[in-house]
Design an enzyme around this catalytic site. Structure first.
Site, PDB file in Angstrom:
ATOM      1  N   GLU A 110      21.624  10.159  69.548  1.00 37.83           N
ATOM      2  CA  GLU A 110      22.233   8.881  69.903  1.00 37.83           C
ATOM      3  C   GLU A 110      21.291   7.737  70.474  1.00 37.83           C
ATOM      4  O   GLU A 110      21.686   6.874  69.930  1.00 37.83           O
ATOM      5  CB  GLU A 110      23.296   9.225  71.182  1.00 37.83           C
ATOM      6  CG  GLU A 110      24.345  10.104  70.608  1.00 37.83           C
ATOM      7  CD  GLU A 110      25.670  10.466  71.517  1.00 37.83           C
ATOM      8  OE1 GLU A 110      24.930  11.162  72.645  1.00 37.83           O
ATOM      9  OE2 GLU A 110      26.570  10.322  71.796  1.00 37.83           O
ATOM     10  N   GLU A 130      26.957  18.783  70.366  1.00 41.42           N
ATOM     11  CA  GLU A 130      27.630  18.642  71.944  1.00 41.42           C
ATOM     12  C   GLU A 130      28.887  19.566  71.632  1.00 41.42           C
ATOM     13  O   GLU A 130      29.265  20.376  72.813  1.00 41.42           O
ATOM     14  CB  GLU A 130      28.033  17.371  71.797  1.00 41.42           C
ATOM     15  CG  GLU A 130      26.595  16.319  72.396  1.00 41.42           C
ATOM     16  CD  GLU A 130      26.209  15.671  71.618  1.00 41.42           C
ATOM     17  OE1 GLU A 130      26.149  16.151  70.255  1.00 41.42           O
ATOM     18  OE2 GLU A 130      25.452  14.662  71.762  1.00 41.42           O
TER      19      GLU A 130
HETATM   20  N1  COA Z   1      17.770  20.390  77.461  1.00 40.98           N
HETATM   21  C1  COA Z   1      17.045  21.461  78.445  1.00 40.98           C
HETATM   22  N2  COA Z   1      16.077  21.874  77.789  1.00 40.98           N
HETATM   23  C2  COA Z   1      15.837  21.956  76.434  1.00 40.98           C
HETATM   24  C3  COA Z   1      16.604  21.158  75.647  1.00 40.98           C
HETATM   25  C4  COA Z   1      17.636  20.489  76.185  1.00 40.98           C
HETATM   26  N3  COA Z   1      18.324  19.508  75.393  1.00 40.98           N
HETATM   27  N4  COA Z   1      16.277  21.376  74.542  1.00 40.98           N
HETATM   28  C5  COA Z   1      15.128  22.549  74.444  1.00 40.98           C
HETATM   29  N5  COA Z   1      14.940  22.655  75.680  1.00 40.98           N
HETATM   30  C6  COA Z   1      13.821  23.635  76.373  1.00 40.98           C
HETATM   31  C7  COA Z   1      14.220  25.186  76.351  1.00 40.98           C
HETATM   32  O1  COA Z   1      15.032  25.447  77.087  1.00 40.98           O
HETATM   33  C8  COA Z   1      12.958  25.709  75.987  1.00 40.98           C
HETATM   34  O2  COA Z   1      12.546  25.943  77.516  1.00 40.98           O
HETATM   35  P1  COA Z   1      11.781  27.475  78.097  1.00 40.98           P
HETATM   36  O3  COA Z   1      10.411  27.052  77.171  1.00 40.98           O
HETATM   37  O4  COA Z   1      11.658  26.950  79.568  1.00 40.98           O
HETATM   38  O5  COA Z   1      12.510  28.225  77.581  1.00 40.98           O
HETATM   39  C9  COA Z   1      11.875  24.633  75.561  1.00 40.98           C
HETATM   40  O6  COA Z   1      12.665  23.328  75.614  1.00 40.98           O
HETATM   41  C10 COA Z   1      11.723  24.911  74.225  1.00 40.98           C
HETATM   42  O7  COA Z   1      12.678  25.084  73.462  1.00 40.98           O
HETATM   43  P2  COA Z   1      12.898  26.069  72.291  1.00 40.98           P
HETATM   44  O8  COA Z   1      14.439  26.277  72.007  1.00 40.98           O
HETATM   45  O9  COA Z   1      12.216  27.322  72.499  1.00 40.98           O
HETATM   46  O10 COA Z   1      12.170  25.501  71.068  1.00 40.98           O
HETATM   47  P3  COA Z   1      12.421  25.557  69.650  1.00 40.98           P
HETATM   48  O11 COA Z   1      11.450  24.759  68.857  1.00 40.98           O
HETATM   49  O12 COA Z   1      12.660  27.198  69.245  1.00 40.98           O
HETATM   50  O13 COA Z   1      13.867  25.075  69.414  1.00 40.98           O
HETATM   51  C11 COA Z   1      15.653  23.173  69.597  1.00 40.98           C
HETATM   52  C12 COA Z   1      14.111  23.350  69.317  1.00 40.98           C
HETATM   53  C13 COA Z   1      15.523  21.686  69.709  1.00 40.98           C
HETATM   54  C14 COA Z   1      16.364  23.576  68.197  1.00 40.98           C
HETATM   55  C15 COA Z   1      16.389  23.895  70.646  1.00 40.98           C
HETATM   56  O14 COA Z   1      15.525  23.913  71.615  1.00 40.98           O
HETATM   57  C16 COA Z   1      17.706  23.529  70.935  1.00 40.98           C
HETATM   58  O15 COA Z   1      18.556  23.655  70.062  1.00 40.98           O
HETATM   59  N6  COA Z   1      17.796  22.752  71.846  1.00 40.98           N
HETATM   60  C17 COA Z   1      19.093  22.078  72.311  1.00 40.98           C
HETATM   61  C18 COA Z   1      19.658  21.183  71.305  1.00 40.98           C
HETATM   62  C19 COA Z   1      21.210  20.792  71.926  1.00 40.98           C
HETATM   63  O16 COA Z   1      22.188  21.372  71.949  1.00 40.98           O
HETATM   64  N7  COA Z   1      21.186  19.272  72.267  1.00 40.98           N
HETATM   65  C20 COA Z   1      22.439  18.942  72.644  1.00 40.98           C
HETATM   66  C21 COA Z   1      22.515  18.358  74.154  1.00 40.98           C
HETATM   67  S1  COA Z   1      23.708  17.463  74.522  1.00 40.98           S
END
Ligand code: COA
Length: 252
Positions: A110, A130
């Site tokens: 966004e 979301e």
């Molecule tokens: N909010 C809070 N923490 C987040 C985050 C978010 N939106 N996205 C990633 N993180 C954190 C993870 O919890 C992790 O923390 P940790 O190391 O303490 O476990 C760290 O960032 C790394 O994330 P990880 O998932 O291990 O990295 P990845 O490279 O394997 O995957 C993503 C990256 C972006 C695909 C995955 O983190 C993800 O799906 N994030 C959420 C996306 C989402 O749903 N966003 C919408 C929010 S409204």
């Protein structure tokens, strides 16, 4: 809370780079980052500059911070924490350029949609997961994404969890350009150079008029043009053009 600033601001003469700086959590947008973005917006409103937004590490932003989001209630939602800041960014006087390496998801997407331009890399991924978290994309995607890519694709992204690859996003012009990660910032600066070569006030008013509601046209266009017609810069730029032509004709 760590002592590291969640947003790094690098001021240039006619542009500013905002670097989202929470790489350990994939630049998840938390309250401190929103506050820092408001502060940065205030500066870019007071002294209009082109804004480049980039993420630290190989991610733009993986959305709003889910740890904070989980604790938010009705009143927080009604405060429009993210929707207000993205709207403010969208309305900045000078153009904004999102430099999207890696994930731009949820609120990160966004934020990217709120920019005037988006440049990606082959590993850019854009989406709005979301509804998978039991909420909606309430910070602009619900209406801005349809404006950008049309209703059918917007619905796939918003209602069916489709995540676009860089190639797909480029094919629908959601990304203006795709470059290698090492060239991303330089490509953003090249675009900023092109924008900076235009008359700044004309660029500001063009952007404002572009986003004026339909009913405000054509009056708002005429008023903005009236302002520009009276500027020295318009006179100087047009005179330079005509002089160049006259010189060329003199050489014939
Ligand atoms: N909010 C809070 N923490 C987040 C985050 C978010 N939106 N996205 C990633 N993180 C954190 C993870 O919890 C992790 O923390 P940790 O190391 O303490 O476990 C760290 O960032 C790394 O994330 P990880 O998932 O291990 O990295 P990845 O490279 O394997 O995957 C993503 C990256 C972006 C695909 C995955 O983190 C993800 O799906 N994030 C959420 C996306 C989402 O749903 N966003 C919408 C929010 S409204």
């Amino acid at each position: 809370m760590s002592g590291k600033p969640s947003l790094l601001v690098e001021e240039g003469e006619n542009r500013v780079v905002w670097r989202l700086n929470r790489p350990d959590v994939r630049n998840a947008i938390d309250r401190s980052m929103v506050d820092a973005l408001h502060e940065a917006c205030a500066a870019a409103e007071a002294e209009p500059k082109i804004v480049l937004i980039v993420g630290e590490g190989a991610t733009f932003a993986a959305g709003a911070d889910i740890a904070q989001l989980r604790e938010r209630g009705r009143d927080d939602a009604l405060r429009g924490i993210n929707s207000k800041i993205f709207d403010r960014i969208h309305k900045l006087p000078m153009p904004t350029i999102g430099l999207l390496d890696g994930y731009a998801l949820g609120g990160g997407a966004e934020l990217a949609y709120a920019c005037d331009f988006r440049i990606g890399t082959p590993r850019t991924r854009l989406g709005n997961p979301e509804t998978g978290l039991g909420i909606l994309a309430a910070a602009g995607a619900a209406w801005r994404l349809a404006e950008l890519v049309g209703e059918p694709l917007a619905k796939e992204i918003l209602l069916a969890g489709r995540v676009l690859t860089a190639e797909e996003a480029l094919s629908v012009h959601l990304l203006n350009e795709v470059v290698q990660p090492g060239d991303l910032l330089a490509t953003g600066h090249l675009l900023a150079d092109r924008i900076a070569a235009q008359a700044p006030l004309a660029t500001r008013l063009m952007k404002a008029v572009f986003h004026a509601p339909r009913d405000a046209h054509p009056f708002v266009d005429d008023v903005a043009q009236a302002v520009l017609f009276e500027t020295e810069e318009k006179h100087a730029r047009m005179t330079a053009f005509l002089d160049r032509r006259n010189r060329k004709e003199g050489h014939r």
